[in-house]
Enzyme design. Structure first.
Site, PDB file in Angstrom:
ATOM      1  N   LYS A   1       5.826   1.824 -17.464  1.00 24.89           N
ATOM      2  CA  LYS A   1       6.530   0.890 -18.326  1.00 24.89           C
ATOM      3  C   LYS A   1       6.560  -0.777 -18.513  1.00 24.89           C
ATOM      4  CE  LYS A   1      10.342   1.125 -15.869  1.00 24.89           C
ATOM      5  NZ  LYS A   1      10.789  -0.341 -15.258  1.00 24.89           N
TER       6      LYS A   1
ATOM      7  N   ARG B   1      19.524   0.691 -12.527  1.00 21.74           N
ATOM      8  CA  ARG B   1      18.623   1.522 -12.307  1.00 21.74           C
ATOM      9  C   ARG B   1      19.512   2.397 -11.854  1.00 21.74           C
ATOM     10  NH1 ARG B   1      13.336  -0.703  -9.290  1.00 21.74           N
ATOM     11  NH2 ARG B   1      12.078   0.685 -10.924  1.00 21.74           N
TER      12      ARG B   1
ATOM     13  N   ARG C   1      -6.390   7.565  -8.429  1.00 22.22           N
ATOM     14  CA  ARG C   1      -6.391   5.752  -9.629  1.00 22.22           C
ATOM     15  C   ARG C   1      -6.756   5.700  -6.957  1.00 22.22           C
ATOM     16  NH1 ARG C   1      -2.372   1.864 -10.780  1.00 22.22           N
ATOM     17  NH2 ARG C   1      -1.871   1.234  -8.502  1.00 22.22           N
TER      18      ARG C   1
ATOM     19  N   ARG D   1      -4.367   4.150  -1.926  1.00 22.24           N
ATOM     20  CA  ARG D   1      -3.190   3.776  -1.253  1.00 22.24           C
ATOM     21  C   ARG D   1      -2.076   4.072  -1.273  1.00 22.24           C
ATOM     22  NH1 ARG D   1      -1.189   0.630  -6.172  1.00 22.24           N
ATOM     23  NH2 ARG D   1       0.014  -0.670  -4.301  1.00 22.24           N
TER      24      ARG D   1
ATOM     25  N   ARG E   1       9.241   9.009  -4.890  1.00 25.58           N
ATOM     26  CA  ARG E   1       9.203   8.331  -6.006  1.00 25.58           C
ATOM     27  C   ARG E   1       9.676   9.054  -6.686  1.00 25.58           C
ATOM     28  NH1 ARG E   1       4.486   4.337  -7.073  1.00 25.58           N
ATOM     29  NH2 ARG E   1       5.692   3.580  -7.846  1.00 25.58           N
TER      30      ARG E   1
END
Ligand SMILES: [Zn+2]
Length: 217
Positions: free
Chosen positions: A13, A88, A127, A160, A171
């Site tokens: 995004k 949101r 990642r 992470r 999330r």
């Protein structure tokens, strides 16, 4: 053009917001940027916001709304803007609608980036970040020559907490819970359009621009 961009974490995004805004010559207004400025500045608002973000949760409305109102009042936002990260939820959308009405205007379009959860997990959970220089690699899409070692500096790579599958799923759940009603709200307003956010970044941008051109005609 006054736009809102919505999409799950991992949909690219932020990148799309930047490209689309620059194609349209309007400012990209990202709550992420505003939050980061507050967090790095160590303001009370920033400290509060950081507690929520660290848990993968959303920042309380009143904190966000105050920052957005100020930003939308600035000169460069008077001819158009692209909002990224706000609203949101439905209460924020109601506040935004009222805010824009006070300014004598309204949103033109809400673009929703659509990508499924497993694709998001695949993108984010791969990642790896370098402990030494902070460079981000990806085990599938951008792997270092030697697994676990940074090509740039020889530092150790680690995952992470934000990139762990359970954090990502959490999330996504938070996102779904809060954003599904928001998307329904804008569908009711007749200004929602979906953009397939699967595949390369440039293709997604082209799809989004095609939608915006259709709207502008
Ligand atoms: Zn490194």
């Amino acid at each position: 053009m006054r736009l809102v961009l919505v999409g799950p974490p991992g949909a690219g995004k932020g990148t799309q917001a930047q490209f689309i805004a620059s194609h349209l010559s309007i400012p990209k207004i990202s709550t992420g940027d505003i939050f980061r400025a507050n967090v790095s500045g160590g303001t009370p608002l920033g400290k509060l916001a950081k507690e929520y973000m660290d848990r993968g949760d959303l920042v309380p409305d009143e904190v966000t709304v105050a920052m957005v109102r100020d930003r939308l009042s600035e000169d460069d936002a008077q001819e158009g803007f692209l909002l990224d990260g706000f609203p949101r939820n439905v209460p924020q959308a109601e506040v935004l609608k009222k805010m824009l009405a006070e300014f004598g205007t309204a949103l033109d379009l809400v673009l929703e980036l659509v990508v499924d959860d497993d694709e998001v997990v695949r993108r984010l959970a791969g990642r790896r970040t370098c402990r030494s220089c902070g460079k981000v690699w990806h085990v599938l899409f951008d792997p270092p020559a030697e697994p676990g070692v940074c090509d740039a500096c020889g530092g150790e790579l680690f995952q992470r907490d934000d990139d762990r599958e359970e954090t990502i799923r959490h999330r996504l759940e938070v996102y779904q819970e809060q954003t599904a009603p928001l998307v329904a709200f804008y569908a009711d307003e007749g200004i929602l359009v979906g953009v397939d956010a699967t595949g390369p970044v440039e293709e997604v941008t082209q799809r989004a621009m095609a939608v915006l051109r259709r709207f502008a005609d």
